[in-house]
Structures are given as structure tokens and as C-alpha cells.
Design a protein around this motif. Sequence first.
Motif, PDB file in Angstrom:
ATOM      1  N   LEU A   1      -0.218   6.420  -0.681  1.00 36.68           N
ATOM      2  CA  LEU A   1      -0.863   5.324   0.039  1.00 36.68           C
ATOM      3  C   LEU A   1      -2.201   5.081  -0.630  1.00 36.68           C
ATOM      4  O   LEU A   1      -3.124   5.884  -0.490  1.00 36.68           O
ATOM      5  N   ASP A   2      -2.276   4.000  -1.411  1.00 32.13           N
ATOM      6  CA  ASP A   2      -3.498   3.722  -2.184  1.00 32.13           C
ATOM      7  C   ASP A   2      -3.899   4.943  -3.006  1.00 32.13           C
ATOM      8  O   ASP A   2      -5.079   5.298  -3.088  1.00 32.13           O
ATOM      9  N   GLY A   3      -2.906   5.605  -3.604  1.00 34.74           N
ATOM     10  CA  GLY A   3      -3.154   6.748  -4.469  1.00 34.74           C
ATOM     11  C   GLY A   3      -3.269   8.084  -3.758  1.00 34.74           C
ATOM     12  O   GLY A   3      -3.456   9.115  -4.417  1.00 34.74           O
ATOM     13  N   ILE A   4      -3.170   8.113  -2.439  1.00 33.58           N
ATOM     14  CA  ILE A   4      -3.256   9.354  -1.669  1.00 33.58           C
ATOM     15  C   ILE A   4      -1.847   9.832  -1.353  1.00 33.58           C
ATOM     16  O   ILE A   4      -1.017   9.075  -0.842  1.00 33.58           O
TER      17      ILE A   4
ATOM     18  N   GLY B   1      -6.426  19.716  -2.487  1.00 34.50           N
ATOM     19  CA  GLY B   1      -5.261  19.597  -3.345  1.00 34.50           C
ATOM     20  C   GLY B   1      -5.584  18.955  -4.684  1.00 34.50           C
ATOM     21  O   GLY B   1      -6.542  19.339  -5.366  1.00 34.50           O
ATOM     22  N   ALA B   2      -4.784  17.930  -5.043  1.00 33.74           N
ATOM     23  CA  ALA B   2      -4.958  17.263  -6.334  1.00 33.74           C
ATOM     24  C   ALA B   2      -6.005  16.156  -6.286  1.00 33.74           C
ATOM     25  O   ALA B   2      -6.284  15.532  -7.313  1.00 33.74           O
ATOM     26  N   ARG B   3      -6.596  15.912  -5.116  1.00 29.46           N
ATOM     27  CA  ARG B   3      -7.601  14.857  -5.023  1.00 29.46           C
ATOM     28  C   ARG B   3      -8.922  15.317  -5.651  1.00 29.46           C
ATOM     29  O   ARG B   3      -9.197  16.528  -5.724  1.00 29.46           O
TER      30      ARG B   3
ATOM     31  N   ILE C   1       3.616  12.142  10.344  1.00 31.88           N
ATOM     32  CA  ILE C   1       3.059  11.811   9.038  1.00 31.88           C
ATOM     33  C   ILE C   1       1.867  12.706   8.767  1.00 31.88           C
ATOM     34  O   ILE C   1       1.149  13.117   9.693  1.00 31.88           O
ATOM     35  N   THR C   2       1.652  13.032   7.481  1.00 34.44           N
ATOM     36  CA  THR C   2       0.453  13.758   7.091  1.00 34.44           C
ATOM     37  C   THR C   2      -0.035  13.226   5.764  1.00 34.44           C
ATOM     38  O   THR C   2       0.729  12.613   5.002  1.00 34.44           O
ATOM     39  N   LEU C   3      -1.322  13.437   5.475  1.00 35.62           N
ATOM     40  CA  LEU C   3      -1.963  12.970   4.249  1.00 35.62           C
ATOM     41  C   LEU C   3      -2.719  14.110   3.586  1.00 35.62           C
ATOM     42  O   LEU C   3      -3.222  15.012   4.262  1.00 35.62           O
TER      43      LEU C   3
ATOM     44  N   GLU D   1       0.807  -1.223   0.000  1.00 38.44           N
ATOM     45  CA  GLU D   1       0.000   0.000   0.000  1.00 38.44           C
ATOM     46  C   GLU D   1       0.842   1.276   0.000  1.00 38.44           C
ATOM     47  O   GLU D   1       0.462   2.285  -0.569  1.00 38.44           O
ATOM     48  N   LEU D   2       1.982   1.232   0.700  1.00 48.28           N
ATOM     49  CA  LEU D   2       2.782   2.438   0.903  1.00 48.28           C
ATOM     50  C   LEU D   2       3.939   2.459  -0.091  1.00 48.28           C
ATOM     51  O   LEU D   2       4.796   1.586  -0.079  1.00 48.28           O
ATOM     52  N   ARG D   3       3.968   3.484  -0.946  1.00 48.41           N
ATOM     53  CA  ARG D   3       5.015   3.602  -1.953  1.00 48.41           C
ATOM     54  C   ARG D   3       5.742   4.937  -1.768  1.00 48.41           C
ATOM     55  O   ARG D   3       5.150   6.000  -1.972  1.00 48.41           O
TER      56      ARG D   3
END
Length: 261
Positions: A31-34, A93-95, A85-87, A6-8
Motif C-alpha cells: 500500500l503506497d510501498g508499505i 522490518g524492511a522499512r 489486516i496488518t501493516l 494504492e493497494l497492490r
Amino acid sequence: MNITPELRFTAERRLVSEQPHGGIVERGFTLDGIDGILWLPESASAEHPVPLILLGYPSGPGLARIRPRLEARARSSAELGFASITLEMPGNGARPALPELESARADLMRALDAGERPDEDVIDRLVLPLVEKTVPEWQAALDACLALPEIAGPVAYSGGVLAIGIRLAATEPRIVAAGLFAGSYVPLRMFDEARRVTIPLHVLLQWDDEGNDRQRALDVFDAFGSAEKTLQANLGGHTGVPAHAGEDAGRFFARHLAPKS
């Protein structure tokens, strides 16, 4: 550079620090595209794993715009020996945009521009969908971070959105303390969740916050079920938080996250 499915991790840089823990390693990831960012004290390792702080922030600006403020908070945490950590938040943003959130924000601004208090329907539409979408993402990020050899916990939550912090503090057993910023609206239906919060709390309130309901923030603090809870109120608007408030929050996290001697 993958750690879990999941984490890249997508980027890495070193931030210089003169503190005892040395430099800070900043890792961008998805993380799953986030999109998100992880900050680690350079001293963190599998032999010496560190606690973790989840860095929340207001909905609206997006991660790119608020990144300098988050980095400053992460530096302070790393100087205490903690990872952060932050998301990117949903609808930020770009979401992809969330139409229901955009509509609620527009109604909120119309009420504030007219000098009126937004009604409860607007607050519900503004906050509840964000809580429902964000909290599971934070929990997934927590799963991924605790799988890293450099991070072992304990875990704390820091910042806003206040309602997100309430939900996490009430439902996520791995979070042992929370430093909350009372700078956003809380739906009335979340007061029962606030009463179920029992972990130590440090709540920051800007007394003259132009976009917040001071009385609602005080009522939420009163509702918290924690045996240890502190309210720090300072004069000034939303962006006028004094430097010493951050230092006080750091001491709070040090008490509850640092290894006991």
C-alpha cells in the motif's frame, strides 16, 4: 491483480480451517510501498461482505518476525467471520530506519537495564513520532480495504501499540470498538485523547510485564471516556498472555462486530 491504485496484492495462499466459515485466504500486498497482509474468511464475498479488524503489534520486531502471532490472531478473527489486516510499522522490518526512534529505544533500554523508569522525554520521543506516522497509514489501509467488495465493516482495532490504539479510537469514526494491549508506554500528553475515547473497549494488561509501567497503564484505563470498558489483568510477563484472554477478546469483538439478528 490490482484492486485500487494504492493497494497492490502481491501473493495469495489458502489457510485450512475446520471452522464453519471454511478456509482463510491470506493476501500479501503493498500500500503506497508499505508491506501488509490481509486475511479473509473464504466465505467472504460481494454478496456476503464481512467486518474488519486492524491488527496492531509492538514496535521493534517487525512484521516478518511477529507474523506467526499475527496469523494466529487472524485465524481466530476469521473463525468469527471477520477479516483482518496488518501493516509493517514505520522504522520496522524492511522499512527505512527512523534515527529518532532508534535513539529513543537505546535510551529506553539503558534506563531499563539500570533498573530505572525512563523519563517522560524518552517516552515522548519513543512513542509520539510513531503515532504521528502510523495512524495516517492505518487510515489509508482502512480506505483501501473498505473499497474491496468482500469487506463492508464495521471496523475494530486490536492490539498495540497502546498509544496508536488511543489515537485511532479517538479520531477514526469508522472504528466502533477496540481491544487494546496495555503493554507499551503512553505519553502524558495523550491522556486528553484517552478521555475523548467513547467506543467500547476491552483492555488486556499483563500484571508482571517487565517492560511496562503498570501504574501508567491503570491510569490510562481510568482516563478512557468509554461507558463500556473492561480491564482484564492476568499474572505473568509480556509474553505470558493466557489462551483464555484471546477467547475473551474474541467474544468482545463478536458482540460489537457481528451482524445483529
